[in-house]
Design a protein around this motif. Structure first.
Motif, PDB file in Angstrom:
ATOM      1  N   ARG A   1     -19.914  44.507 -25.626  1.00 43.39           N
ATOM      2  CA  ARG A   1     -18.528  44.788 -25.990  1.00 43.39           C
ATOM      3  C   ARG A   1     -17.731  45.353 -24.824  1.00 43.39           C
ATOM      4  N   LEU A   2     -18.348  46.245 -24.058  1.00 40.53           N
ATOM      5  CA  LEU A   2     -17.637  46.863 -22.934  1.00 40.53           C
ATOM      6  C   LEU A   2     -17.395  45.860 -21.809  1.00 40.53           C
ATOM      7  N   ILE A   3     -18.381  45.011 -21.532  1.00 43.40           N
ATOM      8  CA  ILE A   3     -18.196  44.003 -20.492  1.00 43.40           C
ATOM      9  C   ILE A   3     -17.192  42.943 -20.939  1.00 43.40           C
ATOM     10  N   ASN A   4     -17.224  42.603 -22.224  1.00 47.21           N
ATOM     11  CA  ASN A   4     -16.235  41.655 -22.749  1.00 47.21           C
ATOM     12  C   ASN A   4     -14.809  42.154 -22.559  1.00 47.21           C
ATOM     13  N   ARG A   5     -14.603  43.476 -22.665  1.00 41.48           N
ATOM     14  CA  ARG A   5     -13.269  44.039 -22.426  1.00 41.48           C
ATOM     15  C   ARG A   5     -12.814  43.736 -21.009  1.00 41.48           C
ATOM     16  N   GLY A   6     -13.727  43.888 -20.037  1.00 39.73           N
ATOM     17  CA  GLY A   6     -13.365  43.611 -18.660  1.00 39.73           C
ATOM     18  C   GLY A   6     -13.103  42.135 -18.401  1.00 39.73           C
ATOM     19  N   ILE A   7     -13.900  41.262 -19.021  1.00 34.35           N
ATOM     20  CA  ILE A   7     -13.695  39.821 -18.836  1.00 34.35           C
ATOM     21  C   ILE A   7     -12.386  39.387 -19.485  1.00 34.35           C
ATOM     22  N   ARG A   8     -12.121  39.873 -20.692  1.00 33.38           N
ATOM     23  CA  ARG A   8     -10.905  39.495 -21.410  1.00 33.38           C
ATOM     24  C   ARG A   8      -9.650  39.974 -20.680  1.00 33.38           C
ATOM     25  N   SER A   9      -9.723  41.112 -20.002  1.00 36.11           N
ATOM     26  CA  SER A   9      -8.552  41.588 -19.260  1.00 36.11           C
ATOM     27  C   SER A   9      -8.214  40.659 -18.095  1.00 36.11           C
ATOM     28  N   ARG A  10      -9.222  39.954 -17.562  1.00 41.00           N
ATOM     29  CA  ARG A  10      -8.994  39.020 -16.460  1.00 41.00           C
ATOM     30  C   ARG A  10      -8.568  37.647 -16.985  1.00 41.00           C
TER      31      ARG A  10
END
Length: 246
Positions: A20-29
């Protein structure tokens, strides 16, 4: 790591929170991949769900040394076992490429990135999720991020430049310690917000976005010229003919 170990990690509470935390970073890009051709390399399936519904197509390539699992489980398979240095795609075939559990596990990371360069479209973009050399998650082998070779910012920047990519964006994730305790998992989002706001150096992973250098610099090589001396013809007197004895 074996693909079974990776699957087991993401089925645990710590793995679910990490995803979930890594998905936040990918989705922001990449807020959207509508109409794009998306390729994941390594073990990207926990993260490809972000793009599977709105992309033109979304597939996963898993290295032969790691193994492959069926993905998605309830639909036609979109995952394949491949040689990571000879991807079964033509040149410039995909628009977005996501590398997760790939670069740090590879025996030849430069060779892998050059193959990624080949299959990426000229306007393509790539995101890599890589263990941070300074992070606490690399200090334990209880998670996949503690295996393989971690990278610092300077190391990954140099590797990208050597393989004809330009870094365009940086972010970090997994500021919380890799502990499965209940209160730590419940406060994971607070750790992320504080760590990102203060730019703390101990994040577990680096999330790097890069683009393809279409017109890359080719080092000039001086052509060696072999000097051959010029030979002038020289008249050499012939030997006198011997007379016959009468």
């Amino acid at each position: 790591m074996d693909v079974i170990d990776l699957r087991n990690f993401y089925s645990q509470h710590l793995g679910i929170v990490a995803r979930r935390l890594i998905n936040r970073g990918i989705r922001s890009r990449w807020p959207s991949a509508k109409g794009q051709r998306v390729l994941g390399i390594g073990y990207p399936t926990p993260y490809l769900g972000l793009f599977r519904e709105d992309s033109e197509r979304c597939i996963a390539f898993m290295p032969a040394a790691q193994g492959v699992l069926k993905w998605p489980t309830a639909r036609p398979t979109l995952a394949s076992l491949v040689d990571e240095y000879a991807l079964p795609l033509p040149d410039a075939a995909v628009d977005r490429i996501l590398l997760v559990h790939a670069l740090e596990m590879s025996d030849d990371p430069a060779g892998l990135l050059r193959e990624v360069w080949r299959v990426m479209a000229p306007s393509g973009r790539m995101i890599m999720v890589i263990p941070n050399r300074r992070g606490v998650w690399t200090r334990t082998d209880a998670t996949p991020f503690g295996h393989g070779r971690p990278y610092s910012r300077s190391q990954i920047t140099e590797l990208l430049r050597q393989t004809w990519f330009t870094p365009t964006g940086w972010s970090e994730a997994l500021f919380m310690p890799p502990v499965s305790g209940g209160w730590l998992l419940r406060s994971a989002l607070a750790w992320e917000r504080v760590g990102a706001a203060l730019s703390l150096p101990f994040a577990g992973v680096l999330i790097i976005e890069a683009t393809k250098q279409v017109y890359r610099v080719i080092p000039a090589r001086r052509q060696r010229i072999r000097l051959i001396p010029r030979l002038e013809p020289v008249l050499v007197p012939s030997a006198p003919a011997s007379g016959r004895n009468g």
